[in-house]
Write an enzyme that holds these catalytic residues in place. Structure first.
Site, mmCIF file in Angstrom:
data_model
loop_
_atom_site.group_PDB
_atom_site.id
_atom_site.type_symbol
_atom_site.label_atom_id
_atom_site.label_comp_id
_atom_site.label_asym_id
_atom_site.label_seq_id
_atom_site.Cartn_x
_atom_site.Cartn_y
_atom_site.Cartn_z
ATOM 1 N N ASP A 51 0.845 -1.206 0.000
ATOM 2 C CA ASP A 51 0.000 0.000 0.000
ATOM 3 C C ASP A 51 0.878 1.254 0.000
ATOM 4 O O ASP A 51 0.360 2.375 -0.048
ATOM 5 C CB ASP A 51 -1.018 -0.007 1.153
ATOM 6 C CG ASP A 51 -0.367 -0.040 2.520
ATOM 7 O OD1 ASP A 51 0.865 -0.169 2.610
ATOM 8 O OD2 ASP A 51 -1.115 0.072 3.519
ATOM 9 N N SER A 52 2.201 1.053 -0.010
ATOM 10 C CA SER A 52 3.129 2.167 -0.261
ATOM 11 C C SER A 52 2.881 2.737 -1.659
ATOM 12 O O SER A 52 3.391 3.812 -1.992
ATOM 13 C CB SER A 52 4.581 1.702 -0.119
ATOM 14 O OG SER A 52 4.800 0.498 -0.821
ATOM 15 N N ASP A 90 -1.126 -6.093 -0.196
ATOM 16 C CA ASP A 90 -1.485 -5.392 1.037
ATOM 17 C C ASP A 90 -2.975 -5.123 1.096
ATOM 18 O O ASP A 90 -3.574 -4.666 0.114
ATOM 19 C CB ASP A 90 -0.755 -4.035 1.095
ATOM 20 C CG ASP A 90 0.411 -4.041 2.064
ATOM 21 O OD1 ASP A 90 0.460 -4.917 2.960
ATOM 22 O OD2 ASP A 90 1.284 -3.166 1.924
ATOM 23 N N LYS A 120 -1.498 -9.259 2.980
ATOM 24 C CA LYS A 120 -0.765 -8.807 4.170
ATOM 25 C C LYS A 120 -1.614 -7.777 4.888
ATOM 26 O O LYS A 120 -2.260 -6.952 4.253
ATOM 27 C CB LYS A 120 0.589 -8.204 3.780
ATOM 28 C CG LYS A 120 1.334 -7.555 4.960
ATOM 29 C CD LYS A 120 2.809 -7.291 4.672
ATOM 30 C CE LYS A 120 3.095 -6.006 3.955
ATOM 31 N NZ LYS A 120 2.650 -4.787 4.679
ATOM 32 N N GLU A 122 -1.673 -5.268 8.729
ATOM 33 C CA GLU A 122 -0.843 -4.716 9.796
ATOM 34 C C GLU A 122 -1.497 -4.904 11.162
ATOM 35 O O GLU A 122 -2.700 -4.721 11.300
ATOM 36 C CB GLU A 122 -0.618 -3.208 9.557
ATOM 37 C CG GLU A 122 0.141 -2.910 8.280
ATOM 38 C CD GLU A 122 0.350 -1.402 8.059
ATOM 39 O OE1 GLU A 122 -0.014 -0.597 8.944
ATOM 40 O OE2 GLU A 122 0.892 -1.051 6.992
ATOM 41 N N GLU A 189 9.074 -4.223 10.764
ATOM 42 C CA GLU A 189 9.526 -2.945 10.202
ATOM 43 C C GLU A 189 10.090 -2.043 11.284
ATOM 44 O O GLU A 189 9.439 -1.756 12.296
ATOM 45 C CB GLU A 189 8.354 -2.252 9.470
ATOM 46 C CG GLU A 189 8.777 -0.921 8.862
ATOM 47 C CD GLU A 189 7.808 -0.359 7.823
ATOM 48 O OE1 GLU A 189 6.830 -1.048 7.460
ATOM 49 O OE2 GLU A 189 8.050 0.771 7.367
HETATM 50 O O1 KIV Z 1 3.547 -1.109 1.706
HETATM 51 C C1 KIV Z 1 4.733 -1.472 1.769
HETATM 52 O O2 KIV Z 1 5.556 -1.188 0.875
HETATM 53 C C2 KIV Z 1 5.155 -2.246 2.918
HETATM 54 C C3 KIV Z 1 6.621 -2.491 3.095
HETATM 55 C C4 KIV Z 1 7.287 -1.281 3.629
HETATM 56 C C5 KIV Z 1 6.875 -3.674 3.943
HETATM 57 O O3 KIV Z 1 4.348 -2.632 3.707
#
Ligand code: KIV
Length: 271
Positions: A51-52, A90, A120, A122, A189
């Protein structure tokens, strides 16, 4: 370079075996078809459709604004580019924290519409019911502890997490809970390397570190950071392997010059 290209497809079982044999796991983010294809052909083990994307693709300050449909678009593009690696998608902010039923329907939407292999999310104890429900539907889940960017407004800063005993103890307990809930791996992280080592040794599932030292079972970096596309972000943990921004600037400046000077296209570059 020890890339085992004999492995046909990377699965969660492959990762488990890698941890057992001490082979480190490589993971990178990608958000589109073209880069995913390059990374897969280079031999990467896992591509994270992070989600980056909210930051590096859309230019938002945080990861919070990205929607489920936008994540699905990125994941569909990535999936079309790969043949071998494992894809983790994500789950964006607001699609799994409410309740486990909502979490399951978000995960199912991702799996059905993208062709990705896993999701994934969090958090620790706060999201464990959601993880159990998603796993029970047969969807592999990667956990994410330490600095969890979707909680940035709770933390207030992007600084190193779990330096104090109380937060470190919670992180260790959360890691065990996530493993028990059925996660196949956990991202750690921006936490102290000693803590990441202790957590990695206490688990039978792999840990993937980012700013968490060399004793995690694997490492992940955001592609824009490690390739030097985004040159403003220079945390201590980052190793920048290229400076694409500089190279692209040079190439585009040369192109502009060639167009202005009527040097491009030349006779051979026309019909
Ligand atoms: O969204 C992302 O890129 C991440 C990484 C920093 C692990 O969760």
């Amino acid at each position: 370079m020890s890339v085992n290209k004999e492995v046909k497809k990377i699965t969660t079982n492959t990762l488990q075996k890698m941890k057992a044999s001490g082979e480190k796991i490589s993971m990178i983010t990608a958000y589109d078809y073209s880069f995913a294809k390059i990374f897969d052909e280079a031999g990467i083990d896992i591509i994270l459709v992070g989600d980056s994307a909210s930051n590096v693709m859309a230019g938002h300050e945080t990861t919070l604004p990205i929607t489920l449909d936008q994540m699905i678009y990125h994941a569909q593009s990535v999936v079309r580019g790969i043949q071998r690696c494992l894809i983790v998608v994500d789950m964006p902010f607001g699609t799994y924290q409410g309740n486990s039923k909502e979490a399951l329907s978000s995960a199912i939407k991702i799996m059905k519409e993208t062709g990705g292999h896993s999701v994934k999310l969090e958090g620790g104890v706060e999201v464990v019911e959601s993880i159990k429900r998603i796993v029970s539907a047969g969807v592999p889940v990667m956990g994410h502890l330490g600095l969890t960017p979707q909680s940035i407004y709770k933390f207030g800063t992007y600084t190193v997490r779990a330096k104090e005993e109380e937060e470190a103890a919670k992180l260790k307990a959360d890691a065990l809970l996530l493993q028990e809930a059925g996660c196949f791996a956990i991202v750690l992280e921006k936490i102290p390397a000693t803590l990441a080592k202790e957590v990695s040794e206490s688990l039978h599932i792999p840990t993937i570190g980012i700013g968490a030292g060399g004793d995690c079972d694997g490492q992940v970096l955001v592609m824009h950071d490690m390739l030097g596309i985004n040159t403003e972000f220079k945390p201590r943990f980052l190793r920048q392997y290229l400076n694409i921004a500089e190279q692209v600037t040079g190439a585009v400046q040369q192109y502009i010059k060639d167009v202005k000077n009527k040097d491009f296209p030349n006779e051979k570059e026309q019909y």
